[in-house]
Design a protein around this motif. Structure first.
Motif, PDB file in Angstrom:
ATOM      1  N   ILE A  26       0.716  -1.103  -0.133  1.00 19.34           N
ATOM      2  CA  ILE A  26       0.028   0.026  -0.244  1.00 19.34           C
ATOM      3  C   ILE A  26       0.959   1.094  -0.053  1.00 19.34           C
ATOM      4  O   ILE A  26       0.623   2.294  -0.655  1.00 19.34           O
ATOM      5  CB  ILE A  26      -0.741  -0.040   1.114  1.00 19.34           C
ATOM      6  CG1 ILE A  26      -2.098  -1.013   0.972  1.00 19.34           C
ATOM      7  CG2 ILE A  26      -1.539   1.181   1.427  1.00 19.34           C
ATOM      8  CD1 ILE A  26      -2.832  -1.390   2.319  1.00 19.34           C
ATOM      9  N   LEU A  27       1.951   1.243   0.975  1.00 21.05           N
ATOM     10  CA  LEU A  27       2.786   2.415   1.128  1.00 21.05           C
ATOM     11  C   LEU A  27       3.470   2.675  -0.189  1.00 21.05           C
ATOM     12  O   LEU A  27       3.723   3.850  -0.827  1.00 21.05           O
ATOM     13  CB  LEU A  27       3.648   2.236   2.150  1.00 21.05           C
ATOM     14  CG  LEU A  27       3.065   2.350   3.463  1.00 21.05           C
ATOM     15  CD1 LEU A  27       3.881   1.938   4.706  1.00 21.05           C
ATOM     16  CD2 LEU A  27       2.352   3.768   3.808  1.00 21.05           C
ATOM     17  N   GLU A  28       4.075   1.557  -0.822  1.00 21.48           N
ATOM     18  CA  GLU A  28       4.684   1.568  -2.321  1.00 21.48           C
ATOM     19  C   GLU A  28       3.702   2.078  -3.491  1.00 21.48           C
ATOM     20  O   GLU A  28       4.464   2.342  -4.618  1.00 21.48           O
ATOM     21  CB  GLU A  28       5.361   0.367  -2.269  1.00 21.48           C
ATOM     22  CG  GLU A  28       6.508   0.076  -1.411  1.00 21.48           C
ATOM     23  CD  GLU A  28       7.253  -1.517  -1.771  1.00 21.48           C
ATOM     24  OE1 GLU A  28       8.337  -1.666  -1.215  1.00 21.48           O
ATOM     25  OE2 GLU A  28       6.586  -2.212  -2.415  1.00 21.48           O
ATOM     26  N   SER A  29       2.577   1.692  -3.189  1.00 21.81           N
ATOM     27  CA  SER A  29       1.803   1.964  -4.578  1.00 21.81           C
ATOM     28  C   SER A  29       1.832   3.529  -4.825  1.00 21.81           C
ATOM     29  O   SER A  29       1.377   3.819  -6.099  1.00 21.81           O
ATOM     30  CB  SER A  29       0.280   1.527  -4.150  1.00 21.81           C
ATOM     31  OG  SER A  29      -0.146   2.325  -3.284  1.00 21.81           O
ATOM     32  N   ASP A  30       1.850   4.432  -3.877  1.00 23.40           N
ATOM     33  CA  ASP A  30       1.934   5.724  -4.092  1.00 23.40           C
ATOM     34  C   ASP A  30       2.658   6.483  -3.088  1.00 23.40           C
ATOM     35  O   ASP A  30       2.308   7.049  -2.276  1.00 23.40           O
ATOM     36  CB  ASP A  30       0.538   6.346  -4.425  1.00 23.40           C
ATOM     37  CG  ASP A  30       0.198   7.666  -4.753  1.00 23.40           C
ATOM     38  OD1 ASP A  30       1.473   8.332  -4.966  1.00 23.40           O
ATOM     39  OD2 ASP A  30      -0.658   8.077  -5.165  1.00 23.40           O
TER      40      ASP A  30
END
Length: 115
Positions: A26-30
Protein backbone atom coordinates in the motif's frame (compact mmCIF):
# COMPACT_ATOMS: atom_id res chain seq x y z
CA UNK A 1 10.02 0.12 17.83
CA UNK A 2 7.49 2.78 16.93
CA UNK A 3 3.77 2.31 17.81
CA UNK A 4 2.82 1.24 14.27
CA UNK A 5 5.47 -1.49 14.27
CA UNK A 6 4.30 -2.58 17.73
CA UNK A 7 0.76 -2.98 16.39
CA UNK A 8 1.93 -5.46 13.77
CA UNK A 9 4.27 -7.38 16.06
CA UNK A 10 1.42 -8.13 18.49
CA UNK A 11 -0.26 -10.15 15.68
CA UNK A 12 0.50 -13.85 15.35
CA UNK A 13 1.82 -15.50 12.21
CA UNK A 14 0.83 -16.06 9.43
CA UNK A 15 -1.42 -12.98 9.66
CA UNK A 16 1.48 -10.73 10.71
CA UNK A 17 3.50 -11.46 7.57
CA UNK A 18 0.44 -11.04 5.39
CA UNK A 19 -0.46 -7.68 6.92
CA UNK A 20 3.14 -6.42 6.84
CA UNK A 21 3.34 -7.36 3.16
CA UNK A 22 0.04 -5.58 2.49
CA UNK A 23 1.22 -2.52 4.44
CA UNK A 24 4.42 -2.37 2.37
CA UNK A 25 2.54 -2.69 -0.93
CA UNK A 26 0.00 0.00 0.00
CA UNK A 27 2.75 2.45 0.95
CA UNK A 28 4.77 1.62 -2.20
CA UNK A 29 1.73 2.02 -4.48
CA UNK A 30 1.93 5.81 -4.21
CA UNK A 31 4.91 6.78 -2.00
CA UNK A 32 4.55 10.52 -2.63
CA UNK A 33 0.91 10.69 -1.52
CA UNK A 34 0.10 7.74 0.77
CA UNK A 35 1.21 8.03 4.37
CA UNK A 36 0.66 5.90 7.43
CA UNK A 37 -0.43 7.00 10.87
CA UNK A 38 -1.69 5.38 14.03
CA UNK A 39 -5.21 6.52 14.91
CA UNK A 40 -7.42 4.91 17.56
CA UNK A 41 -4.63 2.36 18.01
CA UNK A 42 -4.95 1.20 14.38
CA UNK A 43 -2.73 1.67 11.32
CA UNK A 44 -4.48 4.16 9.04
CA UNK A 45 -3.37 4.96 5.51
CA UNK A 46 -4.02 8.44 4.24
CA UNK A 47 -4.00 9.83 0.74
CA UNK A 48 -2.93 13.47 0.61
CA UNK A 49 -3.68 13.66 4.36
CA UNK A 50 -7.24 12.36 3.89
CA UNK A 51 -8.50 9.00 5.11
CA UNK A 52 -8.02 6.14 2.64
CA UNK A 53 -8.17 2.81 4.52
CA UNK A 54 -7.16 1.07 7.70
CA UNK A 55 -6.41 -2.40 9.03
CA UNK A 56 -8.26 -4.06 11.92
CA UNK A 57 -9.47 -7.40 13.30
CA UNK A 58 -13.07 -8.62 13.15
CA UNK A 59 -14.10 -10.53 16.26
CA UNK A 60 -17.27 -11.57 14.44
CA UNK A 61 -15.43 -13.16 11.49
CA UNK A 62 -12.22 -13.93 13.44
CA UNK A 63 -10.12 -12.46 10.62
CA UNK A 64 -8.18 -9.30 9.94
CA UNK A 65 -9.58 -6.94 7.37
CA UNK A 66 -8.85 -3.82 5.39
CA UNK A 67 -11.54 -1.18 5.65
CA UNK A 68 -11.98 1.29 2.79
CA UNK A 69 -13.22 4.83 3.27
CA UNK A 70 -15.85 5.75 0.65
CA UNK A 71 -16.64 2.04 0.66
CA UNK A 72 -20.29 2.96 0.29
CA UNK A 73 -19.39 3.92 -3.29
CA UNK A 74 -17.52 0.67 -4.01
CA UNK A 75 -19.54 -2.13 -5.53
CA UNK A 76 -18.04 -5.61 -5.26
CA UNK A 77 -19.47 -8.81 -3.76
CA UNK A 78 -16.35 -9.51 -1.64
CA UNK A 79 -16.80 -6.24 0.26
CA UNK A 80 -18.94 -6.25 3.39
CA UNK A 81 -20.76 -3.19 4.71
CA UNK A 82 -22.46 -4.73 7.76
CA UNK A 83 -24.15 -1.53 8.92
CA UNK A 84 -21.21 0.80 8.32
CA UNK A 85 -22.15 4.09 6.69
CA UNK A 86 -19.02 5.10 4.78
CA UNK A 87 -16.82 2.03 5.01
CA UNK A 88 -16.75 -1.44 3.51
CA UNK A 89 -14.35 -4.16 4.56
CA UNK A 90 -12.45 -6.92 2.82
CA UNK A 91 -11.66 -9.89 5.04
CA UNK A 92 -8.07 -11.13 4.83
CA UNK A 93 -7.21 -14.78 5.34
CA UNK A 94 -3.55 -15.27 6.25
CA UNK A 95 -3.72 -18.84 4.95
CA UNK A 96 -4.81 -17.87 1.44
CA UNK A 97 -3.16 -15.87 -1.32
CA UNK A 98 -3.65 -12.16 -0.84
CA UNK A 99 -5.72 -10.60 -3.65
CA UNK A 100 -3.16 -7.81 -3.98
CA UNK A 101 -4.16 -6.53 -7.43
CA UNK A 102 -7.79 -6.37 -6.31
CA UNK A 103 -6.88 -4.47 -3.12
CA UNK A 104 -4.65 -1.99 -4.95
CA UNK A 105 -7.43 -1.50 -7.52
CA UNK A 106 -9.88 -0.69 -4.72
CA UNK A 107 -7.38 1.77 -3.23
CA UNK A 108 -7.06 3.49 -6.61
CA UNK A 109 -10.83 3.66 -6.88
CA UNK A 110 -11.13 5.23 -3.40
CA UNK A 111 -8.44 7.76 -4.35
CA UNK A 112 -10.72 8.94 -7.17
CA UNK A 113 -13.39 9.86 -4.63
CA UNK A 114 -10.89 11.78 -2.49
CA UNK A 115 -9.64 14.05 -5.27
Amino acid sequence: MNPIQEYFYRIDEPERSTLLFLRKKILESDPDNITETLSFGLPFFKYKKKMLCYLYYSKKHKKHYISFYHGDKLNHPLLLQEGRKRFKILLIDGNEDLPLDFILGLINEVKQYIK
